[in-house]
Design a protein around this motif. Structure first.
Motif, short mmCIF file in Angstrom:
data_model
loop_
_atom_site.label_atom_id
_atom_site.label_comp_id
_atom_site.label_asym_id
_atom_site.label_seq_id
_atom_site.Cartn_x
_atom_site.Cartn_y
_atom_site.Cartn_z
N SER B 55 -28.70 -35.34 -50.52
CA SER B 55 -28.69 -34.14 -49.40
C SER B 55 -29.03 -32.56 -50.12
CB SER B 55 -26.96 -33.59 -49.26
OG SER B 55 -26.30 -34.77 -48.83
N GLN B 97 -24.82 -33.73 -43.00
CA GLN B 97 -23.81 -34.78 -43.20
C GLN B 97 -22.42 -34.23 -42.86
OE1 GLN B 97 -23.78 -35.39 -47.47
NE2 GLN B 97 -22.35 -37.25 -47.18
N ASP B 175 -28.81 -36.98 -42.25
CA ASP B 175 -28.10 -37.34 -43.50
C ASP B 175 -26.79 -38.02 -43.27
OD1 ASP B 175 -26.93 -37.03 -46.00
OD2 ASP B 175 -27.03 -35.00 -46.17
N GLU B 176 -26.80 -39.20 -43.45
CA GLU B 176 -25.71 -40.50 -43.15
C GLU B 176 -25.32 -40.02 -41.59
OE1 GLU B 176 -22.82 -40.50 -46.13
OE2 GLU B 176 -24.27 -39.95 -47.75
MG LIG Z 1 -25.07 -36.20 -49.26
#
Ligand SMILES: [Mg+2]
Ligand SMILES: Nc1ncnc2c1ncn2[C@@H]1O[C@H](COP(=O)(O)OP(=O)(O)OP(=O)(O)O)[C@@H](O)[C@H]1O
Lengths: 308, 513
Positions: B55, B97, B175-176
């Motif tokens: 991240s 995220q 991000d995810e």
């Molecule tokens: Mg992360």
């Protein structure tokens, strides 16, 4: 009809006139507080700002002979006070409440200190907008002599409502107040937005002060404010952070303030002091009634009072 | 000398390259000379354990963080990116995220706000018309007038992705993005994005912990390990084991805790006729009845937004019930601190940073929340011992391998997965749990951590803990649960056991048919 014959109508009229007259400072200060809080910060110092505004408006009006220059000076003083508060609260680990109380005391002290030369002379007043020409009754005419700053406040209330909903800057203020992390992710500068919101809010608070010295009561005394700056904080909560509702709430508070004097005017003086306390009782009631464990307040900025 | 062309928002994807990017937080090196290249029109995966620095690296691309060293090349030119606004100008967009929607604003307002070139005065009639037109072509439908605060996690994630499509970003960082989506939702979302990449419309840099997604959608991978570059390759040349080895640095053995065969114990948690409302006062749960026995895992499956969040919040004491009763070990339960301690009633909520942590307080303090007010962490009845809290936390930090610089670090600075581990350490570490509620316990965890948490939950069950597992991951439920219930519109609509479970039937009930 003579002035005596309107009797109890005089009380009603007095309260209505008081709502507009006494509600104007509430209105301007609460709109300032509303703007500030929408950006996620609290400014308890607006009481000090109000006094500074009142003092500088009176002084400048006296010096220049132009009450409008006084209003401008009040706004500028307010903005300066706001800039100071904004600077303080933008530092890490500075709590807005503590900084606000400091600003309140600072502003009050400064205003009293600087105002010494202006206690005696009388400054030019703002011209009233007379809407009572149609009536023969003197009280009606007097009641409808309205402060130009009231119209300014009403315009600002609707403008602010529109600003929050339909302008980019207004949406930035809301975003910053509700979720600084989200605002940052969108490239909005949280610090700058809050700085400007606090400054503009404070300028409105200063102009609220100008109404006190340049319209009603219309002279500088140290007791000129009776806590309007602090009650405005409660008022904003009552109004659910909605500018137009700030207008209705201000009128209500202004009216409450006028109950005591209006009753006295028709010769009822029992409970005079109690009636004079009604705005404060109203403040307490508002606080108690609007707090609920079950639901969070609709409209409350999500990040109110959080560090920036 | 080559002149650098002025910035124009690109209409086509472009090459993006990081050259030896270094980012430090104080003395801690989060990214150490990382290089990475994403050619135009490719789907690139960035892999690594929790806390590896993924991240942080992409936030440098977005201008959210500034790298101390190294270069970011956009279309071959070294560029300064100092804020997300700069990134937008280069056509780079990111789905973070943690959610970045403004809760008090509607979906429409959030979309309009996200556009940096929104006019100063917004003509809502035109904007709404434009949004509706965009929604026609959007991969998923969303009601534009719903406030973001009323959306469930999965819906929020969809709005985040819609936002980037609306901004017409040509380089998309995710991000995810799928950690809060069900597998089929994830496939749908990534499939649509993959189509755009194939059509030469988009480049993607995807951070994920799921190999399934890497193999299903990605062309290339780059792997980070403890802030350093740990490998790179084409997906078609690699196996899952290769990737795991790059991430962990060497081989590792998998250990799966077997479910012990055991008798169902007495009732641990009973939910009787439970009703609760959503934030806006609309009923979210209607007359729920459920008994979780000691030594069994009851799984609750459902599409996000069907009352799971409200159920867990009522159990956590965060939301008042409007009717019904909770009974724990035969006694009526109201979620007081005395009762939670007496019954060993522990809970892993979703979005743990929001629901189970105080972000500004230290990791140690957060880990001690359950027990700081009791000996041995207090002396003389009321004095809290910092040293005892520290050593208590230090022990759990080691046992649950929470990656933090020190126990004094604010928990908000930890990587997403490590916050989850810290909360898990608090709830499961002392081993005093007798009732455990877990809501999506593996969101955002790397595969090693998922395995370890699944192990912990199964061990707890084997010890005789009554476990209620609310999850949007059907595979997880099928692996862990003894019984499975499907929730839809705030009611249990179907019950089965993993042995008899038929995915189709479950999916049918989840969809509310
Ligand atoms: Mg992360
Ligand atoms: N703002 C910050 N201040 C200090 N340290 C930070 C900050 N942000 C991240 N870190 C640290 O940098 C390291 C890398 O964090 P990062 O969030 O990049 O990990 P990640 O690879 O995304 O992990 P995950 O898969 O859990 O999301 C972590 O050890 C984290 O504690």
């Amino acid at each position: 009809m003579t002035s005596e014959s309107i009797g109890w109508w005089g009380v009603v009229l007095g309260i209505l006139a008081g709502a507009v007259r006494g509600g104007t400072p509430f209105l301007l200060v609460s709109l300032g507080e509303c703007l500030t809080e929408k950006s996620g910060k609290i400014n308890l110092g607006l009481e000090g700002t109000l006094l500074m505004g009142a003092m500088s408006a009176y002084a400048v009006s006296y010096k220049t002979g132009s009450p409008w220059a006084g209003v401008a000076a009040a706004g500028a003083t307010g903005a300066l006070m706001g800039a100071l508060h904004a600077l303080l609260v933008s530092r890490p680990k500075v709590n807005d409440i503590a900084a606000g109380i400091a600003m309140l005391i600072f502003g009050t002290g400064c205003a009293f200190f600087l105002s010494k030369p202006y206690i005696q002379p009388s400054a030019p007043q703002l011209p009233a907008v007379a809407l009572g020409g149609w009536s023969q009754v003197a009280q009606v005419q007097a009641a409808l002599r309205i402060s130009p700053l009231f119209f300014l406040g009403v315009a600002v209330a609707f403008a602010l409502q529109w600003f929050f909903r339909a302008t980019r800057w207004g949406m930035h203020v809301r975003a910053v107040g509700d979720s600084p992390a989200a605002a940052r992710a969108m490239g909005i500068s949280v610090g700058r937005t809050r700085f400007l919101a606090i400054m503009a809010g404070s300028a409105l608070g200063g102009i609220g002060g100008a109404h006190l010295t340049l319209f009603y009561p219309g002279a500088w005394t140290e007791a000129i404010s009776s806590g309007q700056g602090l009650m405005a904080v409660a008022l904003v909560i009552f109004a659910r952070w909605n500018p137009v509702q700030c207008l209705w709430a201000s009128l209500l508070f202004g009216g409450a303030q006028a109950v005591g004097p209006s009753l006295q005017a028709v010769g009822i003086s029992t409970g005079y002091y109690l009636w004079n306390a009604s705005p404060y009782i109203l403040t307490l009631l508002v606080m108690v009634l609007t707090c609920s464990r079950k639901r969070t307040l609709v409209g409350a900025p999500g990040a109110l009072g959080s560090p920036s | 000398m080559m002149t650098i062309p002025p910035v124009v928002r690109p209409a086509k994807p472009f090459d993006l390259e990081l050259v030896k990017v270094t980012k430090r937080f104080g003395s801690f090196v989060a990214n150490d000379q990382i290089s990475l290249k994403v050619p135009a029109g490719t789907f690139h995966a960035l892999l690594g354990e929790n806390g590896a620095g993924k991240s942080t690296l992409v936030k440098c691309i977005m201008g959210f963080h500034q790298a101390e060293e190294g270069d970011i090349l956009v279309h071959g030119h070294s560029r300064e990116i100092n804020s997300p606004y700069d990134a937008y100008q280069f056509g780079i967009g990111m789905v973070y995220q943690h959610f970045t929607l403004v809760p008090a604003m509607t979906v429409a307002e959030n979309l309009v706000l996200s556009r940096p070139d929104t006019p100063g005065i917004i003509n809502w009639k035109d904007e709404m018309a434009r949004l509706r037109e965009f929604m026609q072509t959007a991969p998923f439908k969303m009601d534009l007038d719903t406030p973001a605060s009323e959306l469930a996690a999965g819906q929020k994630q969809k709005v985040e992705i819609l936002k980037q499509l609306y901004l017409d970003s040509k380089f998309l960082i995710l991000d995810e993005p799928t950690s809060v989506l069900t597998p089929s939702e994830a496939d749908e979302v990534l499939g649509l994005i993959r189509d755009k990449v194939k059509a030469g419309d988009l480049s993607v840099l995807l951070i994920t912990h799921k190999f399934r997604e890497v193999f299903g959608f990605c062309d290339e991978i780059t792997v980070l390990r403890r802030g350093q570059f740990a490998g790179h390759g084409l997906v078609k040349d690699l196996t899952a084991d290769d990737m795991a080895a790059m991430m962990m640095g060497g081989q590792r053995e998998t250990k799966i805790v077997p479910k012990a065969v055991r008798e169902r114990g007495p009732a641990g948690l009973e939910i009787k006729g439970l009703c609760a409302n959503k934030d806006n006062g609309v009923p979210a749960l209607t007359n729920l009845n459920l008994t979780v026995h000691e030594g069994e895992v009851v799984g609750i499956a459902g599409v996000s937004g069907n009352g799971q969040r409200e159920l867990v919040e009522v159990l956590a004491g965060q939301r008042p019930a409007t009717g019904g009763e909770l009974v724990v070990h035969g006694a009526s339960y109201h979620g007081t601190r005395a009762e939670t301690a007496e019954h060993g009633f522990f809970l892993l909520p979703e979005e743990p940073l929001r629901n189970a942590c105080v972000p500004q307080m230290s990791v140690a303090e957060n880990i001690a929340f359950r027990s700081f007010d009791r000996p041995p962490m207090t002396r003389a009845g009321c004095l809290v011992s910092r040293a005892a809290i520290r050593s208590f936390a230090q022990d759990l930090i080691t046992r649950f391998s929470v990656k933090t610089r020190s126990p004094e670090t604010p928990i908000g600075d930890l990587s997403g997965g490590n916050v989850q581990r810290a909360v898990l350490a608090r709830e499961l570490g002392p081993g005093t749990a007798r009732v455990l509620i877990a809501a999506n316990p593996c969101f955002g965890l790397d595969f090693a951590a998922v395995e370890s948490i699944h192990g912990q939950i199964t061990e707890a069950r084997n010890r005789g803990v009554a476990v209620l597992l609310v999850s949007e991951d059907l595979d997880e439920l099928l692996a862990l649960a003894d019984r499975l219930l499907v929730i839809s519109h705030g009611e249990f609509v179907y019950e089965t056991t993993p042995a008899q479970a038929d995915i189709k039937t479950i999916g049918h009930h989840m969809a509310g048919h």
